[in-house]
Design an enzyme around this catalytic site. Structure first.
Site, PDB file in Angstrom:
ATOM      1  N   LYS A  81      -5.804  60.959-123.222  1.00 53.86           N
ATOM      2  CA  LYS A  81      -5.475  59.576-122.884  1.00 53.86           C
ATOM      3  C   LYS A  81      -6.255  58.638-123.804  1.00 53.86           C
ATOM      4  O   LYS A  81      -7.428  58.907-124.118  1.00 53.86           O
ATOM      5  CB  LYS A  81      -5.852  59.325-121.421  1.00 53.86           C
ATOM      6  CG  LYS A  81      -5.513  57.938-120.890  1.00 53.86           C
ATOM      7  CD  LYS A  81      -5.889  57.857-119.400  1.00 53.86           C
ATOM      8  CE  LYS A  81      -5.524  56.512-118.788  1.00 53.86           C
ATOM      9  NZ  LYS A  81      -5.890  56.446-117.352  1.00 53.86           N
ATOM     10  N   SER A 156      -2.000  55.200-114.198  1.00 54.87           N
ATOM     11  CA  SER A 156      -2.021  54.677-115.540  1.00 54.87           C
ATOM     12  C   SER A 156      -1.928  55.735-116.629  1.00 54.87           C
ATOM     13  O   SER A 156      -1.560  55.412-117.761  1.00 54.87           O
ATOM     14  CB  SER A 156      -3.295  53.853-115.739  1.00 54.87           C
ATOM     15  OG  SER A 156      -4.442  54.681-115.691  1.00 54.87           O
ATOM     16  N   SER A 180      -4.685  57.579-110.972  1.00 52.13           N
ATOM     17  CA  SER A 180      -4.038  57.603-112.286  1.00 52.13           C
ATOM     18  C   SER A 180      -3.814  58.971-112.907  1.00 52.13           C
ATOM     19  O   SER A 180      -3.113  59.073-113.905  1.00 52.13           O
ATOM     20  CB  SER A 180      -4.841  56.767-113.276  1.00 52.13           C
ATOM     21  OG  SER A 180      -4.483  55.425-113.129  1.00 52.13           O
TER      22      SER A 180
HETATM   23  N1  GLN Z   1      -2.921  52.192-110.057  1.00 50.91           N
HETATM   24  C1  GLN Z   1      -4.302  51.944-109.799  1.00 50.91           C
HETATM   25  C2  GLN Z   1      -4.720  50.664-110.462  1.00 50.91           C
HETATM   26  O1  GLN Z   1      -3.880  50.011-110.955  1.00 50.91           O
HETATM   27  C3  GLN Z   1      -5.142  53.092-110.287  1.00 50.91           C
HETATM   28  C4  GLN Z   1      -5.369  53.080-111.739  1.00 50.91           C
HETATM   29  C5  GLN Z   1      -6.254  54.195-112.180  1.00 50.91           C
HETATM   30  O2  GLN Z   1      -6.482  55.158-111.452  1.00 50.91           O
HETATM   31  N2  GLN Z   1      -6.777  54.036-113.379  1.00 50.91           N
HETATM   32  O3  GLN Z   1      -5.847  50.290-110.484  1.00 50.91           O
END
Ligand code: GLN
Length: 488
Positions: A81, A156, A180
């Site tokens: 990532k 994400s 994420s």
């Molecule tokens: N969807 C969650 C957020 O927007 C989690 C994101 C993540 O785990 N980086 O913060």
């Protein structure tokens, strides 16, 4: 018909590399060829460097011929990532702010992958600074779900999931602050593991919300996830929250640990908003464990209703602090329009950050500001303790918890991007785990009638990833989901 190289597992490919049936160059070329064909449709990568990947593969083959193989990952293409530093490679966090940034050093997980001989292949697309649930917040355009290109792969870490599901990598790493890794794994039919907070070093990970962030693997099978975790886990003095604990041989452990286990089904995770097909698939998985002699108990996590609010206060507060470093002075985007130093800060940040990042910085700054700190931030920290206590209470009765990963399967690109609240609601079943610092994984447990993967979440006890993986392995062994690939 035999499975093409790009869809095989780390375990299978490492055996073929060891026996000399294939070389790393051959495998890497196959993955690169696949990436070239698929990438225009999927957009899982922010960048990749073919010459660099092939050079790593050649080095792996050379090691092997002299009998110095570095283990199961040696010669296997692994994607990262684009929030994880690789020295000399671009590191953008999918933000205009870092569009031209090159990482000066390796993250600890990168060092460990290199020491294990992995072929580091590409920088994977994600939501900007890992904020989002769909990769639509990427400044470079969204990734697409390989099972249905009109849908999101989740977020994400959507690129990490989309690359693996489409055969453009053999395993990948993501980061999980509120779901994420697990949610994209669920949307793309993969295994995704968020380790216990403190098990994997965060050194070299671009910080979003430091008390919640963890790096973890995406894999095609539980065994592959165990191999990956064994390589990246372990104490690191460069991360002050890294925990001193013995790292077991997860891959060996999952073969010896057998149930039956006591599994808890938290009633708060099966309420309104749960898609009926997802609910039915998870119920069926619960039934499977029962048929294997596991004791299934309904448990209660009474503070679940406060998880979303608590998360979006703590995560944004930490983000507002972490992202203060992008000021246009030291590195990252600097506005060309600025007239004085204050103008540099303001214009650089206004131009460099996208809307969601700005929204979170504003929210986070607000909940930390004097007069509101006690009412929001301090209170959220107290509720966080109660949320963790709920889980620890449940673990007096059961070994692990079983829930859906996401209330819904992969949604359409554009469907929720105009409504931040609807997007935040996607995280209801994953964020409690981060607030409590627990390990959890998502694994495939079926498909909707429309052909979209469904994910099952297993939540474990702190630092007991071996047990968690073993529970997952028992399910995976008895089901065929891992043998399905998108038609792409
Ligand atoms: N969807 C969650 C957020 O927007 C989690 C994101 C993540 O785990 N980086 O913060």
């Amino acid at each position: 018909m035999s499975v093409p190289l790009h869809f095989q597992t780390v375990a299978e490919l490492s055996a073929q590399l060891a026996s000399g049936k294939i070389s790393s160059c051959e495998l890497t070329r196959a993955v690169l060829a696949r990436t070239r064909v698929i990438e225009p449709q999927v957009h899982a990568f922010n960048s990749f460097d073919e010459a660099d990947s092939l050079a790593q593969a050649a080095a792996s083959d050379a090691r092997r011929t002299t009998g110095r193989s570095l283990g199961p990952l040696d010669g296997i293409p692994v994607g990262l990532k684009d929030v994880i530093s690789v020295a000399g490679q671009p590191l953008t966090a999918s933000s205009k702010m870092l569009a031209n940034f090159v990482s000066p050093y390796d993250a600890t997980v990168t060092e460990k992958l290199k020491a294990a001989g992995a072929v580091l292949h590409g920088r994977l697309n994600c939501d900007e600074f890992a904020m989002g649930s769909s990769t639509e917040n990427s400044a470079f355009g969204p990734a697409h779900n390989p099972w249905d290109l009109t849908r999101t792969p989740g977020g994400s870490s959507g690129g990490s999931a989309a690359a693996l599901a489409s055969g453009s990598a053999i395993a990948t790493l993501g980061s999980d602050t509120g779901g994420s890794i697990r949610q994209p794994a669920a949307f793309c039919g993969l295994v995704g593991l968020k380790p216990t907070y403190g098990l994997v070093s965060r050194y070299g990970l671009i910080a979003y919300a430091s008390s919640l962030d963890q790096i973890g693997p995406f894999a095609r099978t539980v065994e592959d996830a165990a191999i990956m975790l064994g390589i990246i886990a372990g104490h690191d003095p460069r991360d002050s929250t890294s925990f001193k604990t013995q790292v077991p041989d997860y891959r060996a452990e999952i073969k010896t640990r057998r149930g039956p286990w006591k599994l808890g089904v938290p009633k708060e995770y099966f309420g309104a908003g749960l898609d009926p097909e997802v609910g039915a698939a998870v119920e069926k998985a619960v039934g499977f464990y029962k048929s294997q002699g596991c004791e299934i108990r309904e448990v209660s996590l009474p503070h679940t209703q406060y998880c979303l609010d608590t998360y979006y206060i703590i995560a944004t507060a930490e983000a507002s602090s972490n992202l203060a470093r992008y000021d246009g002075i030291r590195y990252g985007h600097r506005s060309k329009e600025a007239k004085d130093v204050l103008d540099v800060y303001q214009k650089s940040r206004a131009e460099g950050f996208g809307d969601e990042v700005k929204r979170r910085i504003i929210l986070g700054t607000y909940v930390l500001s004097s007069g509101y700190y006690d009412a929001f931030y301090l209170r959220a920290q107290k509720v966080r303790t109660l949320i963790r206590r709920d889980f620890l209470n449940a673990y007096r009765e059961v070994d692990a918890l079983i829930t859906p990963t996401s209330p819904i399967p992969a949604f359409k690109l554009g469907e929720k991007s105009a409504d931040p609240l609807a997007m935040y609601l996607c995280d209801v079943y994953t964020i409690g785990v981060n607030l409590a610092g627990l390990p959890a994984l998502s694994l495939p447990c079926g498909f909707t009638a429309g052909g979209l993967p469904i994910g099952l979440q297993l939540i474990g006890q702190p630092f007991r990833e071996a047990d968690l993986l073993a529970v997952a392995q028992a399910y995976e062994e008895a089901h065929e989901w891992k043998l399905k690939y998108p038609a792409l």
